[in-house]
Design an enzyme around this catalytic site. Structure first.
Site, PDB file in Angstrom:
ATOM      1  N   SER A  20      -3.269  -7.590   3.095  1.00 42.13           N
ATOM      2  CA  SER A  20      -3.653  -7.388   4.501  1.00 42.13           C
ATOM      3  C   SER A  20      -4.265  -8.657   5.091  1.00 42.13           C
ATOM      4  O   SER A  20      -4.022  -8.988   6.257  1.00 42.13           O
ATOM      5  CB  SER A  20      -4.664  -6.245   4.620  1.00 42.13           C
ATOM      6  OG  SER A  20      -4.114  -5.055   4.145  1.00 42.13           O
ATOM      7  N   HIS A  51       0.841  -1.213   0.000  1.00 43.22           N
ATOM      8  CA  HIS A  51       0.000   0.000   0.000  1.00 43.22           C
ATOM      9  C   HIS A  51       0.870   1.254   0.000  1.00 43.22           C
ATOM     10  O   HIS A  51       0.630   2.202  -0.746  1.00 43.22           O
ATOM     11  CB  HIS A  51      -0.857   0.055   1.280  1.00 43.22           C
ATOM     12  CG  HIS A  51      -1.955  -0.940   1.366  1.00 43.22           C
ATOM     13  ND1 HIS A  51      -2.180  -1.687   2.501  1.00 43.22           N
ATOM     14  CD2 HIS A  51      -2.931  -1.292   0.485  1.00 43.22           C
ATOM     15  CE1 HIS A  51      -3.229  -2.466   2.312  1.00 43.22           C
ATOM     16  NE2 HIS A  51      -3.705  -2.246   1.104  1.00 43.22           N
ATOM     17  N   LYS A  62     -15.555  -7.142   3.610  1.00 44.32           N
ATOM     18  CA  LYS A  62     -14.447  -7.677   4.412  1.00 44.32           C
ATOM     19  C   LYS A  62     -14.751  -7.477   5.888  1.00 44.32           C
ATOM     20  O   LYS A  62     -15.214  -6.403   6.280  1.00 44.32           O
ATOM     21  CB  LYS A  62     -13.138  -6.930   4.084  1.00 44.32           C
ATOM     22  CG  LYS A  62     -12.648  -7.139   2.670  1.00 44.32           C
ATOM     23  CD  LYS A  62     -11.375  -6.347   2.425  1.00 44.32           C
ATOM     24  CE  LYS A  62     -10.863  -6.547   1.001  1.00 44.32           C
ATOM     25  NZ  LYS A  62      -9.739  -5.631   0.694  1.00 44.32           N
ATOM     26  N   ARG A  69      -2.330  -5.922  -7.788  1.00 43.28           N
ATOM     27  CA  ARG A  69      -1.287  -6.955  -7.733  1.00 43.28           C
ATOM     28  C   ARG A  69      -1.422  -7.932  -8.890  1.00 43.28           C
ATOM     29  O   ARG A  69      -0.471  -8.625  -9.248  1.00 43.28           O
ATOM     30  CB  ARG A  69      -1.361  -7.705  -6.399  1.00 43.28           C
ATOM     31  CG  ARG A  69      -0.831  -6.921  -5.229  1.00 43.28           C
ATOM     32  CD  ARG A  69      -1.293  -7.517  -3.945  1.00 43.28           C
ATOM     33  NE  ARG A  69      -2.760  -7.501  -3.928  1.00 43.28           N
ATOM     34  CZ  ARG A  69      -3.504  -7.730  -2.857  1.00 43.28           C
ATOM     35  NH1 ARG A  69      -2.939  -8.030  -1.721  1.00 43.28           N
ATOM     36  NH2 ARG A  69      -4.818  -7.681  -2.918  1.00 43.28           N
TER      37      ARG A  69
HETATM   38  O1  PNS Z   1      -8.728  -1.991   0.229  1.00 46.22           O
HETATM   39  P1  PNS Z   1     -10.081  -2.336  -0.352  1.00 46.22           P
HETATM   40  O2  PNS Z   1     -10.861  -3.194   0.611  1.00 46.22           O
HETATM   41  O3  PNS Z   1      -9.967  -2.919  -1.724  1.00 46.22           O
HETATM   42  O4  PNS Z   1     -10.857  -0.951  -0.525  1.00 46.22           O
HETATM   43  C1  PNS Z   1     -12.230  -0.918  -0.931  1.00 46.22           C
HETATM   44  C2  PNS Z   1     -12.846   0.424  -0.507  1.00 46.22           C
HETATM   45  C3  PNS Z   1     -12.768   0.577   1.010  1.00 46.22           C
HETATM   46  C4  PNS Z   1     -12.080   1.563  -1.168  1.00 46.22           C
HETATM   47  C5  PNS Z   1     -14.347   0.446  -0.962  1.00 46.22           C
HETATM   48  O5  PNS Z   1     -15.053  -0.565  -0.309  1.00 46.22           O
HETATM   49  C6  PNS Z   1     -15.007   1.809  -0.710  1.00 46.22           C
HETATM   50  O6  PNS Z   1     -14.840   2.702  -1.500  1.00 46.22           O
HETATM   51  N1  PNS Z   1     -15.750   1.939   0.428  1.00 46.22           N
HETATM   52  C7  PNS Z   1     -16.387   3.200   0.793  1.00 46.22           C
HETATM   53  C8  PNS Z   1     -17.915   3.123   0.551  1.00 46.22           C
HETATM   54  C9  PNS Z   1     -18.230   3.245  -0.927  1.00 46.22           C
HETATM   55  O7  PNS Z   1     -17.983   4.247  -1.561  1.00 46.22           O
HETATM   56  N2  PNS Z   1     -18.823   2.173  -1.482  1.00 46.22           N
HETATM   57  C10 PNS Z   1     -19.188   2.114  -2.891  1.00 46.22           C
HETATM   58  C11 PNS Z   1     -18.017   1.633  -3.718  1.00 46.22           C
HETATM   59  S1  PNS Z   1     -18.395   1.567  -5.446  1.00 46.22           S
END
Ligand code: PNS
Length: 170
Positions: free
Chosen positions: A134, A17, A41, A97
């Site tokens: 993670s 990250h 998650k 990745r």
């Molecule tokens: O590290 P990750 O788990 O791949 O990140 C995913 C994350 C946290 C960026 C995504 O779940 C997110 O944007 N969450 C905030 C809520 C949101 O905007 N949801 C709609 C996504 S299209």
């Protein structure tokens, strides 16, 4: 000034990250790391702890890499697109990745563009971090395995605390 958001669940932040944040910081005037909940998650660390660990990693990385000194960190309280609007971001930057990451990220990138017009830029993760996730870090830590060389300083101790394990050396 062009601003980008590097979003993620960062549960916890890894060296992979941090490499993406560092590279984003060389491309944009201003980078905000957005620590957000991923409903898909199950989280171990609370959002504020995750953000604190990211802040500490960015701060200490800035000692050797000046690009990191213009990076800010905040919790994303709701939708990522609303956060991007608030901070004036023209782009979201995510690391990939491999193909599995692309499959997970593409629908979010398209949905975010559908919702607000914000574009997502994908950076290929450095090969030396291709195995670093993670979820794997947490699994190894849960079983008492070594994760120090996969995460920034301070993360191992935070994981141990969250897992109810004794601190190293105690
Ligand atoms: O590290 P990750 O788990 O791949 O990140 C995913 C994350 C946290 C960026 C995504 O779940 C997110 O944007 N969450 C905030 C809520 C949101 O905007 N949801 C709609 C996504 S299209």
């Amino acid at each position: 000034m062009t601003t980008a958001v590097c979003p993620g669940s960062f549960d916890p932040i890894t060296l992979g990250h941090l490499d993406i944040v560092r590279r984003a910081a060389t491309m944009f005037d201003d980078v905000v790391v957005g620590v957000a909940k991923n409903p898909g998650k199950s989280g171990l660390l609370d959002l504020e702890t995750r953000a604190e660990l990211v802040r500490a990693a960015v701060h200490s990385g800035a000692q050797t890499d000046p690009a990191l000194s213009q990076v800010r960190v905040a919790v994303v309280p709701g939708l990522l697109v609303d956060f991007c609007r608030e901070v004036g971001a023209v782009a979201v930057v995510k690391g990939l990745r491999g193909g599995g990451d692309f499959d997970a990220e593409q629908p979010m990138a398209l949905m975010n563009r559908h919702l607000s017009g914000v574009e997502t830029i994908f950076l290929p993760g450095d090969q030396k971090y291709a195995h670093v996730a993670s979820s794997l870090v947490k699994d190894i830590a849960r079983h008492g395995g070594p994760v120090d060389d996969l995460v920034p300083a301070g993360v191992t101790a935070a994981l141990r605390a969250a897992l109810g394990q004794p601190a190293a050396g105690s």
